[in-house]
Scaffold this motif. Structure first.
Motif, PDB file in Angstrom:
ATOM      1  N   ALA A   9     -54.029  -1.079   8.576  1.00 26.28           N
ATOM      2  CA  ALA A   9     -52.625  -0.663   8.586  1.00 26.28           C
ATOM      3  C   ALA A   9     -51.686  -1.862   8.656  1.00 26.28           C
ATOM      4  CB  ALA A   9     -52.354   0.295   9.745  1.00 26.28           C
ATOM      5  N   ALA A  10     -52.167  -2.987   9.183  1.00 26.44           N
ATOM      6  CA  ALA A  10     -51.334  -4.190   9.280  1.00 26.44           C
ATOM      7  C   ALA A  10     -50.949  -4.716   7.903  1.00 26.44           C
ATOM      8  CB  ALA A  10     -52.045  -5.271  10.082  1.00 26.44           C
ATOM      9  N   GLN A  11     -51.723  -4.385   6.874  1.00 28.00           N
ATOM     10  CA  GLN A  11     -51.379  -4.788   5.507  1.00 28.00           C
ATOM     11  C   GLN A  11     -50.148  -4.039   5.014  1.00 28.00           C
ATOM     12  OE1 GLN A  11     -55.093  -3.886   3.583  1.00 28.00           O
ATOM     13  NE2 GLN A  11     -55.874  -5.959   3.881  1.00 28.00           N
ATOM     14  N   ASP A  12     -49.979  -2.813   5.481  1.00 29.89           N
ATOM     15  CA  ASP A  12     -48.851  -1.986   5.060  1.00 29.89           C
ATOM     16  C   ASP A  12     -47.689  -2.029   6.049  1.00 29.89           C
ATOM     17  OD1 ASP A  12     -50.426  -1.109   2.898  1.00 29.89           O
ATOM     18  OD2 ASP A  12     -51.231   0.550   4.080  1.00 29.89           O
ATOM     19  N   LEU A  13     -47.976  -2.393   7.283  1.00 32.30           N
ATOM     20  CA  LEU A  13     -46.964  -2.399   8.341  1.00 32.30           C
ATOM     21  C   LEU A  13     -46.789  -3.831   8.848  1.00 32.30           C
ATOM     22  CD1 LEU A  13     -48.314   0.672  10.374  1.00 32.30           C
ATOM     23  CD2 LEU A  13     -46.442   0.674   8.717  1.00 32.30           C
ATOM     24  N   PRO A  14     -45.868  -4.593   8.260  1.00 31.26           N
ATOM     25  CA  PRO A  14     -45.697  -5.984   8.678  1.00 31.26           C
ATOM     26  C   PRO A  14     -45.388  -6.139  10.166  1.00 31.26           C
ATOM     27  CG  PRO A  14     -44.172  -5.422   6.888  1.00 31.26           C
ATOM     28  CD  PRO A  14     -44.970  -4.202   7.204  1.00 31.26           C
ATOM     29  N   ASN A  15     -44.729  -5.160  10.754  1.00 36.29           N
ATOM     30  CA  ASN A  15     -44.420  -5.251  12.183  1.00 36.29           C
ATOM     31  C   ASN A  15     -45.674  -5.112  13.053  1.00 36.29           C
ATOM     32  OD1 ASN A  15     -41.741  -5.757  11.725  1.00 36.29           O
ATOM     33  ND2 ASN A  15     -41.100  -3.644  11.987  1.00 36.29           N
ATOM     34  N   TYR A  16     -46.655  -4.350  12.576  1.00 39.82           N
ATOM     35  CA  TYR A  16     -47.926  -4.265  13.305  1.00 39.82           C
ATOM     36  C   TYR A  16     -48.648  -5.608  13.232  1.00 39.82           C
ATOM     37  CZ  TYR A  16     -52.480  -2.452  14.877  1.00 39.82           C
ATOM     38  OH  TYR A  16     -53.661  -2.225  15.564  1.00 39.82           O
ATOM     39  N   ALA A  17     -48.593  -6.251  12.081  1.00 41.18           N
ATOM     40  CA  ALA A  17     -49.177  -7.587  11.944  1.00 41.18           C
ATOM     41  C   ALA A  17     -48.477  -8.564  12.893  1.00 41.18           C
ATOM     42  CB  ALA A  17     -49.080  -8.063  10.498  1.00 41.18           C
ATOM     43  N   LYS A  18     -47.156  -8.446  13.035  1.00 38.05           N
ATOM     44  CA  LYS A  18     -46.408  -9.308  13.962  1.00 38.05           C
ATOM     45  C   LYS A  18     -46.829  -9.051  15.412  1.00 38.05           C
ATOM     46  CE  LYS A  18     -42.247  -9.698  11.144  1.00 38.05           C
ATOM     47  NZ  LYS A  18     -40.846  -9.279  11.016  1.00 38.05           N
ATOM     48  N   LEU A  19     -47.066  -7.794  15.740  1.00 34.46           N
ATOM     49  CA  LEU A  19     -47.481  -7.446  17.096  1.00 34.46           C
ATOM     50  C   LEU A  19     -48.863  -8.026  17.403  1.00 34.46           C
ATOM     51  CD1 LEU A  19     -46.843  -5.959  19.716  1.00 34.46           C
ATOM     52  CD2 LEU A  19     -47.777  -3.886  18.673  1.00 34.46           C
ATOM     53  N   ILE A  20     -49.778  -7.908  16.472  1.00 32.08           N
ATOM     54  CA  ILE A  20     -51.111  -8.497  16.656  1.00 32.08           C
ATOM     55  C   ILE A  20     -50.983 -10.006  16.826  1.00 32.08           C
ATOM     56  CG2 ILE A  20     -53.332  -8.949  15.540  1.00 32.08           C
ATOM     57  CD1 ILE A  20     -53.037  -6.136  14.240  1.00 32.08           C
ATOM     58  N   ASP A  21     -50.128 -10.619  16.013  1.00 33.35           N
ATOM     59  CA  ASP A  21     -49.899 -12.066  16.119  1.00 33.35           C
ATOM     60  C   ASP A  21     -49.311 -12.418  17.490  1.00 33.35           C
ATOM     61  OD1 ASP A  21     -49.862 -14.734  14.904  1.00 33.35           O
ATOM     62  OD2 ASP A  21     -47.670 -14.521  15.066  1.00 33.35           O
ATOM     63  N   TYR A  22     -48.405 -11.593  18.011  1.00 34.46           N
ATOM     64  CA  TYR A  22     -47.832 -11.815  19.345  1.00 34.46           C
ATOM     65  C   TYR A  22     -48.940 -11.829  20.394  1.00 34.46           C
ATOM     66  CZ  TYR A  22     -45.552 -10.888  23.784  1.00 34.46           C
ATOM     67  OH  TYR A  22     -45.169 -10.957  25.102  1.00 34.46           O
ATOM     68  N   TRP A  23     -49.820 -10.829  20.337  1.00 36.19           N
ATOM     69  CA  TRP A  23     -50.904 -10.760  21.315  1.00 36.19           C
ATOM     70  C   TRP A  23     -51.820 -11.977  21.217  1.00 36.19           C
ATOM     71  CZ3 TRP A  23     -51.665  -5.067  19.589  1.00 36.19           C
ATOM     72  CH2 TRP A  23     -50.817  -4.233  20.329  1.00 36.19           C
ATOM     73  N   MET A  24     -52.114 -12.399  20.002  1.00 34.97           N
ATOM     74  CA  MET A  24     -52.986 -13.565  19.805  1.00 34.97           C
ATOM     75  C   MET A  24     -52.299 -14.849  20.290  1.00 34.97           C
ATOM     76  SD  MET A  24     -55.835 -12.459  18.501  1.00 34.97           S
ATOM     77  CE  MET A  24     -56.623 -13.831  17.707  1.00 34.97           C
ATOM     78  N   THR A  25     -51.045 -15.033  19.907  1.00 30.51           N
ATOM     79  CA  THR A  25     -50.291 -16.234  20.282  1.00 30.51           C
ATOM     80  C   THR A  25     -50.160 -16.363  21.795  1.00 30.51           C
ATOM     81  OG1 THR A  25     -49.054 -16.138  18.222  1.00 30.51           O
ATOM     82  CG2 THR A  25     -48.075 -17.431  19.996  1.00 30.51           C
ATOM     83  N   ASN A  26     -50.003 -15.226  22.463  1.00 25.46           N
ATOM     84  CA  ASN A  26     -49.848 -15.231  23.918  1.00 25.46           C
ATOM     85  C   ASN A  26     -51.189 -15.139  24.652  1.00 25.46           C
ATOM     86  OD1 ASN A  26     -46.826 -15.240  24.682  1.00 25.46           O
ATOM     87  ND2 ASN A  26     -46.982 -13.957  22.867  1.00 25.46           N
ATOM     88  N   LYS A  27     -52.262 -15.348  23.904  1.00 29.84           N
ATOM     89  CA  LYS A  27     -53.612 -15.458  24.455  1.00 29.84           C
ATOM     90  C   LYS A  27     -54.079 -14.232  25.234  1.00 29.84           C
ATOM     91  CE  LYS A  27     -53.452 -20.483  24.482  1.00 29.84           C
ATOM     92  NZ  LYS A  27     -53.562 -20.590  23.095  1.00 29.84           N
ATOM     93  N   TYR A  28     -53.680 -13.054  24.758  1.00 26.47           N
ATOM     94  CA  TYR A  28     -54.235 -11.833  25.329  1.00 26.47           C
ATOM     95  C   TYR A  28     -55.727 -11.808  24.990  1.00 26.47           C
ATOM     96  CZ  TYR A  28     -49.658  -9.568  26.085  1.00 26.47           C
ATOM     97  OH  TYR A  28     -48.405  -9.231  26.511  1.00 26.47           O
ATOM     98  N   THR A  29     -56.512 -11.232  25.857  1.00 30.74           N
ATOM     99  CA  THR A  29     -57.939 -11.106  25.595  1.00 30.74           C
ATOM    100  C   THR A  29     -58.148 -10.017  24.549  1.00 30.74           C
ATOM    101  OG1 THR A  29     -58.452 -11.759  27.851  1.00 30.74           O
ATOM    102  CG2 THR A  29     -60.183 -10.606  26.637  1.00 30.74           C
ATOM    103  N   LEU A  30     -58.818 -10.378  23.478  1.00 31.24           N
ATOM    104  CA  LEU A  30     -59.108  -9.419  22.418  1.00 31.24           C
ATOM    105  C   LEU A  30     -60.305  -8.571  22.814  1.00 31.24           C
ATOM    106  CD1 LEU A  30     -58.845  -8.261  19.542  1.00 31.24           C
ATOM    107  CD2 LEU A  30     -60.274 -10.171  18.769  1.00 31.24           C
ATOM    108  N   ARG A  31     -60.117  -7.287  22.749  1.00 26.12           N
ATOM    109  CA  ARG A  31     -61.197  -6.331  23.007  1.00 26.12           C
ATOM    110  C   ARG A  31     -61.252  -5.451  21.778  1.00 26.12           C
ATOM    111  NH1 ARG A  31     -65.591  -4.152  25.818  1.00 26.12           N
ATOM    112  NH2 ARG A  31     -65.495  -1.924  25.557  1.00 26.12           N
TER     113      ARG A  31
END
Length: 125
Positions: A9-31
């Motif tokens: 869905a991140a391919q169609d929803l650029p804001n979802y891609a931004k949210l995932i990037d936010y979590w990654m940039t802020n070093k949230y633990t990926l589960r």
């Protein structure tokens, strides 16, 4: 802890891609187990986290409202968390069940993270 589901869905929803990037940039633990149940159980164990499963036209909903989204939504909200229907930003518990196999997008977890999901995706305006 963040558990991004339906990453297509991140391919169609650029804001979802931004949210995932936010979590990654802020070093949230990926589960990423790919499953609602183990990811929610991890949230209860760690007392934090978010499971996000938005949908798009090319990547439809897979979670069943009556058997997955609503029951876990009730547990998480009773424990002090929050849910989003992924469409209007309302609680998943406010979604009327209209069919046994009704599917739904979902964001569920820590209240602040669900609020962030709604804000970044532009829900609940």
């Amino acid at each position: 802890i963040f558990a991004p589901a339906n990453m297509r869905a991140a391919q169609d929803l650029p804001n979802y891609a931004k949210l995932i990037d936010y979590w990654m940039t802020n070093k949230y633990t990926l589960r990423y187990s790919g499953g609602l149940v183990p990811d929610i159980c991890q949230q209860f164990t760690k007392r934090q986290g978010v499971f996000a499963n938005p949908t798009s036209e090319s990547s439809p909903a897979k979670l069943r409202l009556a058997f997955e989204a609503a029951p876990f939504g009730l547990l998480v909200e009773k424990a002090g968390g929050k849910t989003s229907d992924g469409v209007s930003g309302a609680s998943i518990l406010d979604t009327k069940i209209t069919g046994i196999d009704q599917r739904t997008p979902l964001c569920i977890g820590s209240a602040s993270e669900v609020d962030r999901f709604n804000l970044v995706l532009g829900l609940g305006k």
